[in-house]
Scaffold this active site. Structure first.
Site, PDB file in Angstrom:
ATOM      1  N   SER A 148     -42.876  20.328  -1.635  1.00  8.26           N
ATOM      2  CA  SER A 148     -42.823  18.863  -1.723  1.00  8.26           C
ATOM      3  C   SER A 148     -43.993  18.385  -2.567  1.00  8.26           C
ATOM      4  CB  SER A 148     -42.938  18.282  -0.311  1.00  8.26           C
ATOM      5  OG  SER A 148     -43.144  16.892  -0.352  1.00  8.26           O
ATOM      6  N   TYR A 161     -47.389  17.659   7.981  1.00 12.14           N
ATOM      7  CA  TYR A 161     -46.355  17.977   6.988  1.00 12.14           C
ATOM      8  C   TYR A 161     -47.013  18.353   5.661  1.00 12.14           C
ATOM      9  CZ  TYR A 161     -42.174  17.335   4.041  1.00 12.14           C
ATOM     10  OH  TYR A 161     -41.140  17.514   3.157  1.00 12.14           O
TER      11      TYR A 161
END
Ligand code: NDP
Length: 242
Positions: A148, A161
């Site tokens: 990501s 995350y």
């Protein structure tokens, strides 16, 4: 680049984790449309059946393998089944992931930390540990880890995350160096926000966001590279800021 024909991946086996919905479903459909036999992994059978049905409607081939990437035995069972039944693996896409964007880290319960890190980072280790030896034996393969842009940037209220994806990038770059001598290319794709169920994406215009198919297209680019080249990382942004 080699020419990407309809069946560029004919007779290849592609394992895709998190293939029940969102980005993983799009990746599995794309690889199947290029001729690969897709092995669809996730914890819940129903959504995997939907992905398999979509693949078979377009003439592709898919197998369903219920698997929890946080459970080493579950991952090993799937790897053993793939080896026994299909005989090889050419493409592993580590896509299964979970988010937690509920607030600052100091308010995050340890269970939530474990869920994010165990899925997004430990799960990728389990899958590479289970499948890389099969690729080493045949002397080729692609491993693509879906990271990501949160693995490149700060993400307030999503620190665990972000940590999982920064960790995943470091893991991927290092394993890429370990495996390239075996003709196995390990790459990461770092997308910005994609229009899926992973998070509410509050304040973003879905019509401008990346779509799952955009990530699938990047995967297809990586697995159809000419054999002597190795694109190791793709940062993927929407054309218009959402
Ligand atoms: P979704 O929530 O839409 O789908 C996640 C998939 O992963 C589901 O099929 C889910 O199925 C599966 N999954 C979750 N936990 C496990 C587990 N323990 N074992 C096996 N499968 C599991 O997410 P996205 O499609 O949005 O995300 C896919 C990947 O892309 C993730 O790694 C995410 O971090 C990354 N990403 C997403 C972005 C976004 O904005 N959406 C942006 C950048 C990267 P089940 O629950 O049945 O197991």
């Amino acid at each position: 680049m080699t020419e990407v024909g309809d069946m560029a991946l004919k007779s290849q086996i592609a394992v895709v984790t998190g293939a029940g919905r969102g980005i993983g479903a799009a990746i599995a459909q794309k690889l199947a449309s290029l001729g690969a036999r897709a092995v669809l992994c996730a914890r819940t059978r129903g959504p995997l059946e939907s992905t398999a049905a979509a693949i078979s409607r377009t003439g592709g081939r898919a197998e369903i393998a219920e698997c929890d990437v946080t459970d080493v035995q579950s991952v090993e069972r799937v790897a053993a089944w793939v080896e026994r039944t299909l005989g090889r693996i050419d493409i592993l896409v580590n896509n299964a992931g979970v988010g937690d964007f509920g607030g600052p880290l100091h308010q995050m319960p340890p269970d939530s930390w474990d869920r994010v890190l165990n899925t997004n980072l430990r799960g990728v280790y389990y899958c590479m540990r289970a499948f890389a030896p099969m690729m080493i034996r045949v002397g080729s393969g692609h491993i693509i880890n879906i990271s990501s842009l949160a693995g490149k940037n700060a993400l307030p209220n999503g620190a665990a995350y972000a940590a999982s994806k920064w960790g995943l990038n470091g893991l991927s770059y290092s394993v890429a160096e370990e495996l390239r001598k075996h003709n196995i290319r390990v790459a990461v794709i770092c997308p910005g926000s994609v229009d899926t169920e992973l998070s509410p994406h509050t304040g973003r215009d879905p019509s401008k966001m990346l779509q799952p198919d955009d990530v699938a297209h990047a995967v297809a680019m990586l697995v159809t590279q000419a054999p002597q080249s190795f694109a190791s990382e793709i940062l993927l942004r929407p054309t218009q800021k959402p």
